[in-house]
Design an enzyme around this catalytic site. Structure first.
Site, PDB file in Angstrom:
ATOM      1  CE  LYS A 153      -3.937   2.108   0.322  1.00  0.00           C
ATOM      2  NZ  LYS A 153      -3.540   2.811  -0.921  1.00  0.00           N
TER       3      LYS A 153
ATOM      4  CD  GLN B   3       3.378   4.664   2.234  1.00  0.00           C
ATOM      5  OE1 GLN B   3       3.987   5.419   1.509  1.00  0.00           O
ATOM      6  NE2 GLN B   3       2.318   5.038   2.932  1.00  0.00           N
TER       7      GLN B   3
ATOM      8  CE  LYS C  23       4.053   7.457   5.577  1.00  0.00           C
ATOM      9  NZ  LYS C  23       3.696   8.356   4.445  1.00  0.00           N
TER      10      LYS C  23
ATOM     11  CE  LYS D 287       4.738   7.388  -2.178  1.00  0.00           C
ATOM     12  NZ  LYS D 287       4.030   7.852  -0.970  1.00  0.00           N
TER      13      LYS D 287
ATOM     14  N   GLY E 114      -2.834   8.309  -4.094  1.00  0.00           N
ATOM     15  CA  GLY E 114      -2.232   9.568  -4.513  1.00  0.00           C
ATOM     16  C   GLY E 114      -0.938   9.879  -3.785  1.00  0.00           C
ATOM     17  CG  ASP E 115       3.331  10.894  -2.821  1.00  0.00           C
ATOM     18  OD1 ASP E 115       3.241  10.665  -1.612  1.00  0.00           O
ATOM     19  OD2 ASP E 115       4.304  11.496  -3.311  1.00  0.00           O
TER      20      ASP E 115
ATOM     21  CB  THR F 150      -2.380  13.496   4.537  1.00  0.00           C
ATOM     22  OG1 THR F 150      -2.744  12.379   3.733  1.00  0.00           O
ATOM     23  CG2 THR F 150      -0.918  13.390   4.929  1.00  0.00           C
TER      24      THR F 150
ATOM     25  CG  ASN G 106      -4.264  16.050  -0.267  1.00  0.00           C
ATOM     26  OD1 ASN G 106      -3.825  15.380   0.659  1.00  0.00           O
ATOM     27  ND2 ASN G 106      -5.556  16.120  -0.535  1.00  0.00           N
TER      28      ASN G 106
ATOM     29  CB  SER H  81      -5.522   4.710   1.952  1.00  0.00           C
ATOM     30  OG  SER H  81      -5.349   5.824   1.102  1.00  0.00           O
TER      31      SER H  81
HETATM   32  P1  NDP Z   1       0.690  17.778  -3.922  1.00  0.00           P
HETATM   33  O1  NDP Z   1       1.172  17.462  -5.280  1.00  0.00           O
HETATM   34  O2  NDP Z   1      -0.756  17.970  -3.680  1.00  0.00           O
HETATM   35  O3  NDP Z   1       1.438  19.081  -3.374  1.00  0.00           O
HETATM   36  C1  NDP Z   1       2.810  19.158  -3.279  1.00  0.00           C
HETATM   37  C2  NDP Z   1       3.165  20.585  -2.906  1.00  0.00           C
HETATM   38  O4  NDP Z   1       4.556  20.670  -2.646  1.00  0.00           O
HETATM   39  C3  NDP Z   1       2.872  21.575  -4.018  1.00  0.00           C
HETATM   40  O5  NDP Z   1       2.546  22.800  -3.452  1.00  0.00           O
HETATM   41  C4  NDP Z   1       4.186  21.635  -4.762  1.00  0.00           C
HETATM   42  O6  NDP Z   1       4.376  22.837  -5.470  1.00  0.00           O
HETATM   43  C5  NDP Z   1       5.170  21.513  -3.621  1.00  0.00           C
HETATM   44  N1  NDP Z   1       6.387  20.855  -4.102  1.00  0.00           N
HETATM   45  C6  NDP Z   1       6.498  19.655  -4.671  1.00  0.00           C
HETATM   46  N2  NDP Z   1       7.747  19.393  -5.019  1.00  0.00           N
HETATM   47  C7  NDP Z   1       8.436  20.453  -4.655  1.00  0.00           C
HETATM   48  C8  NDP Z   1       9.786  20.779  -4.756  1.00  0.00           C
HETATM   49  N3  NDP Z   1      10.689  19.931  -5.303  1.00  0.00           N
HETATM   50  N4  NDP Z   1      10.187  21.958  -4.254  1.00  0.00           N
HETATM   51  C9  NDP Z   1       9.280  22.795  -3.696  1.00  0.00           C
HETATM   52  N5  NDP Z   1       7.981  22.546  -3.591  1.00  0.00           N
HETATM   53  C10 NDP Z   1       7.572  21.387  -4.059  1.00  0.00           C
HETATM   54  O7  NDP Z   1       1.274  16.629  -2.984  1.00  0.00           O
HETATM   55  P2  NDP Z   1       0.827  16.228  -1.506  1.00  0.00           P
HETATM   56  O8  NDP Z   1       0.373  17.411  -0.746  1.00  0.00           O
HETATM   57  O9  NDP Z   1      -0.058  15.055  -1.619  1.00  0.00           O
HETATM   58  O10 NDP Z   1       2.217  15.707  -0.921  1.00  0.00           O
HETATM   59  C11 NDP Z   1       3.103  16.550  -0.182  1.00  0.00           C
HETATM   60  C12 NDP Z   1       4.029  15.677   0.652  1.00  0.00           C
HETATM   61  O11 NDP Z   1       3.253  14.900   1.567  1.00  0.00           O
HETATM   62  C13 NDP Z   1       4.877  14.668  -0.119  1.00  0.00           C
HETATM   63  O12 NDP Z   1       6.107  14.491   0.562  1.00  0.00           O
HETATM   64  C14 NDP Z   1       4.060  13.398  -0.019  1.00  0.00           C
HETATM   65  O13 NDP Z   1       4.868  12.243  -0.192  1.00  0.00           O
HETATM   66  C15 NDP Z   1       3.557  13.507   1.412  1.00  0.00           C
HETATM   67  N6  NDP Z   1       2.374  12.733   1.765  1.00  0.00           N
HETATM   68  C16 NDP Z   1       1.220  12.812   1.039  1.00  0.00           C
HETATM   69  C17 NDP Z   1       0.113  12.092   1.440  1.00  0.00           C
HETATM   70  C18 NDP Z   1      -1.191  12.199   0.738  1.00  0.00           C
HETATM   71  O14 NDP Z   1      -2.155  11.577   1.197  1.00  0.00           O
HETATM   72  N7  NDP Z   1      -1.315  12.950  -0.333  1.00  0.00           N
HETATM   73  C19 NDP Z   1       0.171  11.178   2.595  1.00  0.00           C
HETATM   74  C20 NDP Z   1       1.406  11.249   3.333  1.00  0.00           C
HETATM   75  C21 NDP Z   1       2.460  11.978   2.903  1.00  0.00           C
HETATM   76  P3  NDP Z   1       3.611  23.106  -6.852  1.00  0.00           P
HETATM   77  O15 NDP Z   1       2.234  23.571  -6.463  1.00  0.00           O
HETATM   78  O16 NDP Z   1       4.425  24.152  -7.523  1.00  0.00           O
HETATM   79  O17 NDP Z   1       3.598  21.802  -7.582  1.00  0.00           O
HETATM   80  O1  2IT Z   2       2.955   8.864   1.632  1.00  0.00           O
HETATM   81  C1  2IT Z   2       1.814   8.385   1.832  1.00  0.00           C
HETATM   82  O2  2IT Z   2       1.520   7.795   2.879  1.00  0.00           O
HETATM   83  C2  2IT Z   2       0.813   8.568   0.768  1.00  0.00           C
HETATM   84  N1  2IT Z   2       1.092   9.189  -0.240  1.00  0.00           N
HETATM   85  C3  2IT Z   2      -0.551   7.969   0.939  1.00  0.00           C
HETATM   86  C4  2IT Z   2      -0.545   6.525   0.549  1.00  0.00           C
HETATM   87  C5  2IT Z   2      -1.893   5.850   0.512  1.00  0.00           C
HETATM   88  O3  2IT Z   2      -1.905   4.673   0.129  1.00  0.00           O
HETATM   89  O4  2IT Z   2      -2.910   6.447   0.847  1.00  0.00           O
END
Ligand code: NDP
Ligand code: 2IT
Length: 444
Positions: free
Chosen positions: A90, A111, A114, A126, A165-166, A209, A240, A376
């Site tokens: 997952k 993961q 976590k 992943k 998603g990620d 998240t 997100n 999830s």
């Molecule tokens: P999104 O794509 O929704 O948002 C990512 C954000 O971070 C955007 O604002 C993006 O900018 C910015 N960003 C991405 N890459 C860079 C970079 N190299 N330098 C600067 N800014 C950057 O992703 P999420 O919010 O889903 O994910 C954010 C983090 O949280 C990641 O590390 C992800 O692995 C982690 N995560 C996500 C989960 C989820 O459920 N979605 C769960 C647990 C962890 P821009 O708008 O310009 O693209």
């Molecule tokens: O980093 C993470 O935990 C995620 N992007 C969410 C993974 C999931 O299966 O919901």
């Protein structure tokens, strides 16, 4: 040489071109030393550390698709199925030009721990691609997602591996991928999470998240005699995780004064306007300059800089290695008390150590951002029983999970004489369950 050092050497040698993976393994194995030392003979004989640092399999494939000009484009797709000792693989799918095998491996490795911390039956995996969704039309996104899923569909399934998603993968991408899986397999099953609400998605998964991060942060503050009320919070990212972390922090009475994206950052001393941020990022998919243009109290700056703003709490929610040693020094100098990671591995190892040594309460992403994958897993449960739970029911379960994670990591740190080291506590608590399952299942 100790068993941990031996395996660290081996991992560095075998994965020399993957710095993020080496970073993630180094952090975990170093913090597991007391547990490994207490069980050294058993773990060594069973090659537990060699097995947990080597993915079950890593799949890499070509993703050809046609752009709006009729040109064929080729990206590289990945799925790393790391460990399924406690449940089906997952973990999310990251779409970003920086994606490579080492990044997917670090994310898949984290993961494992976590997912174990959530207390739910999910293993670690992943995937993703070096595809850049920025500036692409909806049709181009669909063409990419369909091609990506055409190959990925051979390796996943509701009881095998359930992606989500990620970075760069949200509801739109999950929808296109779900549609293609259904076409390829002819089955309507819970093979992905983060689905739309009309076709098997769970209420509260979108928020989970960010909300989960705040539920854990709030519990941590409470256990230190503090509350979120009136606190100044600095958030990085504008995706997100950042959006729903900001929303929940504000609901708890804190003031969030920053956000950032890949080109710049916002300082808004009156507090981030979440509705406006959602409009700019979720609807228009635009730059933060549009936020600043619509909000007189906000300053926009090019580059990076959120960690220089005075705060009580810092929540990195963008990407890996975005909080560096100089940022940690600045946060401490400004009186920051608490750092909880919404992103995966946003803080470098030296920055983490500096924060811990200077009395900052620091909770790493494996614990702090586990609310996303936990919800999830709740989506998987709902799919299995072909029912949908109310927002309140899912949210209450999420709160309960995050509060339990905080107490489990706190207890694990105390058990090994490292009170307050939540990084070690999380790695130990996550590891213990997976190791028990691996030992019980024999050599596999
Ligand atoms: P999104 O794509 O929704 O948002 C990512 C954000 O971070 C955007 O604002 C993006 O900018 C910015 N960003 C991405 N890459 C860079 C970079 N190299 N330098 C600067 N800014 C950057 O992703 P999420 O919010 O889903 O994910 C954010 C983090 O949280 C990641 O590390 C992800 O692995 C982690 N995560 C996500 C989960 C989820 O459920 N979605 C769960 C647990 C962890 P821009 O708008 O310009 O693209
Ligand atoms: O980093 C993470 O935990 C995620 N992007 C969410 C993974 C999931 O299966 O919901």
């Amino acid at each position: 040489m100790s068993y941990v050092d031996e395996v660290l050497e081996l991992v560095k040698k075998k994965n020399a071109s993957e710095p993020e993976f080496i970073q993630a393994v180094t952090e975990v194995l170093n913090s597991l030393r007391p547990v490994v030392e207490a069980n050294e003979e058993l773990y060594r004989k069973n090659a537990i550390l060699e097995r947990i640092t080597e993915p079950d399999r890593q799949i890499m494939f070509r993703v050809p698709w046609v752009d709006d000009k009729g040109q064929v484009q080729v990206n590289r797709g990945f799925r790393v199925q790391f460990n399924n000792a406690i449940g089906p693989y997952k973990g999310g799918l990251r779409l970003h030009p920086s994606v490579n095998l080492g990044i997917i491996k670090f994310l898949g490795f984290e993961q494992i721990f976590k997912n174990s911390l959530t207390s739910l039956p999910i293993g670690g995996g992943k995937g993703g691609s070096d595809f850049d969704p920025k500036g692409k039309s909806d049709r181009e996104i669909m063409a990419f997602c369909q091609s990506f899923m055409t190959e990925l569909s051979k390796y996943i399934g509701a009881d095998v591996d359930v992606p989500a998603g990620d970075i760069g993968t949200g509801a739109r991408e999950i929808g296109f991928m779900f549609g293609q899986y259904k076409r390829m397999k002819g089955t309507f099953e819970g093979v992905l999470t983060g689905k739309g609400l009309t076709y098997g998605g769970s209420l509260a998964r979108t928020e989970a998240t960010g909300y989960g991060l705040l539920y854990l942060t709030q519990e941590l503050m409470k256990c230190h005699g503090e509350s979120m009320e009136g606190k100044t919070v600095v958030v990085s990212g504008a995706g997100n995780v950042a959006i729903y972390a900001t929303q929940k922090a504000q609901q708890m009475g804190a003031k969030v004064v920053t956000c950032s994206d890949s080109t710049g950052w916002i300082y808004d001393p009156e507090g981030i306007d979440v509705a406006l941020l959602k409009e700019v990022k979720e609807v228009k998919r635009a730059r933060l300059t549009e936020y600043a243009a619509a909000r007189p109290s906000a300053e926009y700056h090019e580059g990076r800089g959120v960690w220089q703003i005075q705060c009580d709490i810092a929540l990195p929610c963008a990407t890996q290695n975005e909080l560096l040693i100089d940022d940690a020094k600045q946060l401490v100098a400004n009186g920051c008390k608490c750092v909880c990671e919404g992103a995966n591995m946003p803080t470098t190892i030296d920055a983490t150590e500096y924060l811990q040594q200077n009395g900052v309460w620091f909770v790493g992403g494996k614990a702090a951002n586990a609310g996303g994958v936990a919800t999830s897993a709740l989506e998987m449960s709902q799919n299995s029983e072909r029912l949908s739970w109310s927002f309140e029911e899912v949210d209450a379960k999420l709160q309960n999970i995050m509060v339990n994670i905080y107490h489990n990591i706190d207890d694990a740190a105390k058990r090994y004489g490292m009170e307050g080291n939540y990084v070690a506590g999380a790695n130990i608590a996550g590891f213990e369950k997976v190791v028990n399952a691996m030992l019980a299942q024999g050599v596999c």
